[in-house]
Design an enzyme around this catalytic site. Structure first.
Site, short mmCIF file in Angstrom:
data_model
loop_
_atom_site.label_atom_id
_atom_site.label_comp_id
_atom_site.label_asym_id
_atom_site.label_seq_id
_atom_site.Cartn_x
_atom_site.Cartn_y
_atom_site.Cartn_z
N ASP A 8 2.55 1.61 4.73
CA ASP A 8 1.51 1.24 3.77
C ASP A 8 2.23 1.03 2.44
O ASP A 8 2.50 1.99 1.72
CB ASP A 8 0.46 2.35 3.66
CG ASP A 8 -0.60 2.03 2.62
OD1 ASP A 8 -1.03 0.86 2.54
OD2 ASP A 8 -0.99 2.94 1.87
N GLU A 67 1.09 -3.16 6.55
CA GLU A 67 -0.17 -3.73 6.06
C GLU A 67 0.12 -5.00 5.27
O GLU A 67 1.07 -5.07 4.50
CB GLU A 67 -0.90 -2.73 5.17
CG GLU A 67 -2.27 -3.21 4.74
CD GLU A 67 -3.05 -2.17 3.95
OE1 GLU A 67 -3.93 -2.59 3.19
OE2 GLU A 67 -2.78 -0.97 4.10
N ASP A 139 -1.85 7.99 1.38
CA ASP A 139 -0.91 6.91 1.70
C ASP A 139 -0.24 7.13 3.05
O ASP A 139 -0.01 6.18 3.80
CB ASP A 139 0.15 6.78 0.60
CG ASP A 139 -0.46 6.32 -0.72
OD1 ASP A 139 -1.17 5.30 -0.73
OD2 ASP A 139 -0.23 6.99 -1.75
#
Length: 173
Positions: A8, A67, A139
């Site tokens: 991420d 992502e 996160d």
């Protein structure tokens, strides 16, 4: 068996999550955040690159998922996010890892069941699916969700390929 590293990306914190996939079973291996500090952009990107390299060296993943960039209200933030993604992707490609990219909506849909889920819902489902004793930091949970999404996507593709083979065989007989 696959070991999946989910990332991420972020300009201040880049989350990472590592899971092992055996069939439809997922096992937690590790997670955390690469803290990106300083004012120098090149230095920040080097921290992301070096951090991802260290994680790859430690866990020896066979898959890498990240992502995709989404366009938020602030174009400057999206640009910084894209640069952090680039640093992470280069680290993965230097280790010859195949790179898969997923939108935030795809990740949330895969893990929570709805694409508009909030961070706490993602954290809850990651904790539940991986049978974690405690809730990971946001996160890190997002990165674990990226890894789970990749595992679920690969499972679906394998199932679809198997169904296609059965259909073809059935028509040939």
């Amino acid at each position: 068996m696959a070991i999946i590293l989910g990332i991420d990306p972020g300009s201040r914190f880049t989350g990472y999550g590592v899971i092992r996939q055996q069939g439809n079973q997922f096992t937690y291996l590790g997670s955390g955040c690469i803290r990106v500090t300083g004012d120098d952009l090149a230095g920040k990107l080097k921290l992301v690159f070096d951090g991802v390299n260290a994680i790859i060296d430690e866990f020896k993943p066979t898959r890498f998922a990240i992502e995709q960039v989404f366009m938020a209200r602030n174009p400057d933030s999206a640009l910084k996010l894209g640069q952090a993604r680039g640093a992470a992707i280069v680290a993965a490609t230097q280790h010859n890892l195949p790179v898969a990219e997923y939108s935030a909506r795809q990740i949330k849909q895969s893990v929570v069941g709805k694409g508009a889920a909030d961070k706490t819902q993602v954290q809850h489902m990651v904790t539940y699916l991986l049978k974690l004793p405690a809730t990971p930091q946001a996160d890190a949970a997002d990165a674990l969700a990226v890894a789970l999404c990749h595992g679920h996507t690969e499972q679906s593709l394998v199932r679809m390929a198997g169904q296609a083979r059965k259909t073809v065989r059935g028509r040939l007989r």
